[in-house]
Design a protein around this motif. Structure first.
Motif, mmCIF file in Angstrom:
data_model
loop_
_atom_site.group_PDB
_atom_site.id
_atom_site.type_symbol
_atom_site.label_atom_id
_atom_site.label_comp_id
_atom_site.label_asym_id
_atom_site.label_seq_id
_atom_site.Cartn_x
_atom_site.Cartn_y
_atom_site.Cartn_z
ATOM 1 N N ASP A 222 33.290 118.414 -64.422
ATOM 2 C CA ASP A 222 33.286 117.047 -63.932
ATOM 3 C C ASP A 222 33.887 117.060 -62.534
ATOM 4 O O ASP A 222 35.106 117.179 -62.358
ATOM 5 N N THR A 223 33.049 116.934 -61.527
ATOM 6 C CA THR A 223 33.524 117.032 -60.148
ATOM 7 C C THR A 223 34.429 115.866 -59.760
ATOM 8 O O THR A 223 35.344 116.031 -58.956
ATOM 9 N N ALA A 224 34.191 114.693 -60.316
ATOM 10 C CA ALA A 224 35.012 113.534 -59.957
ATOM 11 C C ALA A 224 36.460 113.742 -60.382
ATOM 12 O O ALA A 224 37.397 113.502 -59.602
ATOM 13 N N ARG A 225 36.665 114.193 -61.601
ATOM 14 C CA ARG A 225 38.037 114.396 -62.073
ATOM 15 C C ARG A 225 38.680 115.614 -61.427
ATOM 16 O O ARG A 225 39.890 115.618 -61.161
ATOM 17 N N ALA A 226 37.888 116.659 -61.186
ATOM 18 C CA ALA A 226 38.462 117.870 -60.606
ATOM 19 C C ALA A 226 38.892 117.661 -59.164
ATOM 20 O O ALA A 226 39.876 118.263 -58.709
ATOM 21 N N VAL A 227 38.183 116.814 -58.413
ATOM 22 C CA VAL A 227 38.489 116.614 -56.992
ATOM 23 C C VAL A 227 39.403 115.425 -56.776
ATOM 24 O O VAL A 227 40.335 115.490 -55.968
ATOM 25 N N LEU A 228 39.157 114.337 -57.492
ATOM 26 C CA LEU A 228 39.913 113.104 -57.265
ATOM 27 C C LEU A 228 41.033 112.895 -58.280
ATOM 28 O O LEU A 228 41.963 112.145 -58.008
ATOM 29 N N GLY A 229 40.931 113.508 -59.449
ATOM 30 C CA GLY A 229 41.961 113.307 -60.470
ATOM 31 C C GLY A 229 43.225 114.090 -60.215
ATOM 32 O O GLY A 229 44.310 113.679 -60.637
ATOM 33 N N ILE A 230 43.128 115.234 -59.548
ATOM 34 C CA ILE A 230 44.290 116.072 -59.245
ATOM 35 C C ILE A 230 44.192 116.508 -57.794
ATOM 36 O O ILE A 230 43.140 116.400 -57.159
ATOM 37 N N GLU A 231 45.294 117.026 -57.269
ATOM 38 C CA GLU A 231 45.326 117.376 -55.852
ATOM 39 C C GLU A 231 44.526 118.632 -55.565
ATOM 40 O O GLU A 231 43.731 118.669 -54.624
ATOM 41 N N ASP A 232 44.737 119.675 -56.360
ATOM 42 C CA ASP A 232 44.049 120.955 -56.146
ATOM 43 C C ASP A 232 43.717 121.531 -57.513
ATOM 44 O O ASP A 232 44.623 121.960 -58.249
ATOM 45 N N HIS A 233 42.437 121.537 -57.878
ATOM 46 C CA HIS A 233 42.084 121.960 -59.234
ATOM 47 C C HIS A 233 42.276 123.468 -59.426
ATOM 48 O O HIS A 233 42.578 123.913 -60.539
ATOM 49 N N GLU A 234 42.128 124.278 -58.389
ATOM 50 C CA GLU A 234 42.355 125.711 -58.535
ATOM 51 C C GLU A 234 43.832 126.017 -58.778
ATOM 52 O O GLU A 234 44.181 126.847 -59.626
ATOM 53 N N ARG A 235 44.690 125.347 -58.059
ATOM 54 C CA ARG A 235 46.124 125.531 -58.281
ATOM 55 C C ARG A 235 46.524 125.008 -59.657
ATOM 56 O O ARG A 235 47.362 125.614 -60.344
ATOM 57 N N TYR A 236 45.939 123.909 -60.063
ATOM 58 C CA TYR A 236 46.239 123.368 -61.391
ATOM 59 C C TYR A 236 45.836 124.361 -62.477
ATOM 60 O O TYR A 236 46.568 124.543 -63.467
ATOM 61 N N LEU A 237 44.689 125.012 -62.327
ATOM 62 C CA LEU A 237 44.260 126.002 -63.315
ATOM 63 C C LEU A 237 45.230 127.169 -63.365
ATOM 64 O O LEU A 237 45.583 127.658 -64.454
ATOM 65 N N ARG A 238 45.681 127.644 -62.217
ATOM 66 C CA ARG A 238 46.644 128.751 -62.216
ATOM 67 C C ARG A 238 47.931 128.377 -62.938
ATOM 68 O O ARG A 238 48.479 129.176 -63.716
ATOM 69 N N GLU A 239 48.410 127.173 -62.704
ATOM 70 C CA GLU A 239 49.645 126.755 -63.371
ATOM 71 C C GLU A 239 49.440 126.568 -64.870
ATOM 72 O O GLU A 239 50.347 126.831 -65.667
ATOM 73 N N CYS A 240 48.257 126.090 -65.269
ATOM 74 C CA CYS A 240 47.967 125.973 -66.705
ATOM 75 C C CYS A 240 47.965 127.335 -67.375
ATOM 76 O O CYS A 240 48.487 127.504 -68.482
ATOM 77 N N VAL A 241 47.381 128.331 -66.714
ATOM 78 C CA VAL A 241 47.355 129.683 -67.277
ATOM 79 C C VAL A 241 48.763 130.244 -67.390
ATOM 80 O O VAL A 241 49.131 130.852 -68.400
ATOM 81 N N GLU A 242 49.569 130.033 -66.379
ATOM 82 C CA GLU A 242 50.942 130.553 -66.410
ATOM 83 C C GLU A 242 51.761 129.892 -67.512
ATOM 84 O O GLU A 242 52.510 130.563 -68.239
ATOM 85 N N ALA A 243 51.615 128.569 -67.666
ATOM 86 C CA ALA A 243 52.357 127.870 -68.714
ATOM 87 C C ALA A 243 51.888 128.290 -70.105
ATOM 88 O O ALA A 243 52.706 128.520 -71.014
#
Length: 381
Positions: A229-250
């Motif tokens: 979902d491009t709308a949520r990935a771009v507008l819902g969070i600041e940086d979706h790639e960084r968010y994915l990295r933090e989700c993996v680490e957590a």
């Protein structure tokens, strides 16, 4: 187990005897039976109140169980109205036609005003104008309209590529997503943000974590994912790639805290360790998928590719493993030597080759043990 209680008459004033019920199950006894004066025995059904315990010593069997299922955290909340929808775009030919009309309008206005060079007039085949109307307010307004048409026509041209999308926004509002390919015309006033929607692999750096026993580890994870979902990935969070990295680490820290890096050799459950990469990968993927789905990210797998001890504990764990292997090897060699000595002495005695008393038998066993053990060590070295 059921219990039937009956009442027998007792002399008045006699002390009521104390009864102690010791059995594996305790039952409910109605209170009115304890003070009943009727001599007639009455059978009352009773219901078990406590489940029978384990017979014997009462000690529960100790079974080493694997780590429990890692519970997913509550999903993050995203604006429910922020959902991807197709944007309104036109074929690229419409933009080309509009831009061409604007340019032609500018040329005609220049010819009408008499400002078009003679060479251009003859090249275009236009009739010559002796005295033009000049550049007045009308001509300038026509110039502005034709120029705006040309800018809008050519400025809105865009080329859509496979695996790429544009998220459009106008005055801070989401206006849709463009996933079409080829030459398109998009409103030049909207803000375009390009998003890669292809299937992608991301290999993490060496991340620090600890296992269930508190041993420091370094883990590398390989994640297969894409933007759903491009709308949520771009507008819902600041940086979706960084968010994915933090989700993996957590998620990695939560999963590894449920699994030990290794277990003792006599453990009943050997698969409940980090050596079972399939179980670790399934638990890690489940957590990452649950965390990334609300923001429009689709995760297919999150598998640890390398799990190793941290540098500060690697040397200690290596020495410990070498010591365990050495002890195991010594035990194996000693068992083999004892078996060989026993077999040799038994054969010599049963075949009547030697007659040994207790002292001679002990001396022979000692000599054979030293000889066999020395030979095994020389052979292994």
């Amino acid at each position: 187990m059921s219990t039937t209680t009956s009442h027998t008459p007792e002399p008045e004033g006699a002390a009521r005897p104390i009864r102690l019920i010791q059995n594996e199950a305790t039952t409910e006894i109605p209170v009115h039976l304890l003070f009943r004066d009727d001599p007639a025995p009455v059978s009352v059904p009773v219901t078990p109140a406590v489940v029978g315990r384990r017979r014997g010593t009462g000690e529960q069997p100790r079974v080493r169980r694997g780590p429990g299922a890692v519970k997913a955290r509550p999903a993050v909340e995203v604006d429910p109205e922020l959902v991807e929808r197709p944007a309104r775009v036109l074929p690229g030919g419409v933009g080309v036609l509009g831009g061409a009309c604007g340019v032609a309008g500018c040329v005609l206005i220049s010819w009408w005003a008499g400002t078009l060079p003679g060479l251009a007039v003859r090249a275009l085949g236009l009739p010559a104008v002796d005295a033009g109307a000049g550049l007045g307010p009308v001509q300038w307004a026509a110039y502005a309209g034709a120029g705006a048409l040309s800018l809008f026509g050519f400025g809105g041209l865009a080329r859509g590529r496979t695996g790429r999308a544009w998220v459009l926004g106008l005055f801070g509002r989401y206006r849709g997503t463009v996933r079409r390919t080829g030459l398109l015309w998009v409103n030049p006033l909207v803000l375009r943000r390009r998003v890669d929607v292809r299937l992608r692999h991301w290999r993490s750096e060496s991340m620090a974590a600890v296992d269930a026993n508190g041993v420091a580890l370094r883990v590398v994870v390989l994640v297969a994912w894409r933007v759903r979902d491009t709308a949520r990935a771009v507008l819902g969070i600041e940086d979706h790639e960084r968010y994915l990295r933090e989700c993996v680490e957590a998620a990695l820290s939560r999963v590894l805290s449920q699994f030990p890096a290794d277990v003792a050799p006599n453990a009943l459950v050997r698969d409940a360790t980090l050596r079972n990469t399939e179980a670790v990968g399934e638990a890690l993927t489940r957590l990452v998928v649950a965390d990334a789905a609300p923001v429009g990210l689709e995760v297919f797998s999150a598998q640890p590719t390398r799990i190793e001890y941290a540098p500060e504990v690697a040397a200690v764990m290596q020495r410990r493993r070498i010591a365990a292997l050495d002890a195991q090897h010594r035990d194996t060699v000693l068992t083999s030597v004892v078996d060989s000595v026993e077999d040799t002495v038994t054969r010599l005695t049963l075949r009547g080759l030697v007659e040994l008393d207790d002292y001679e038998r002990k001396a022979l066993v000692k000599d054979l043990t030293v000889a066999f053990y020395t030979g095994r060590r020389e052979h292994s070295s």
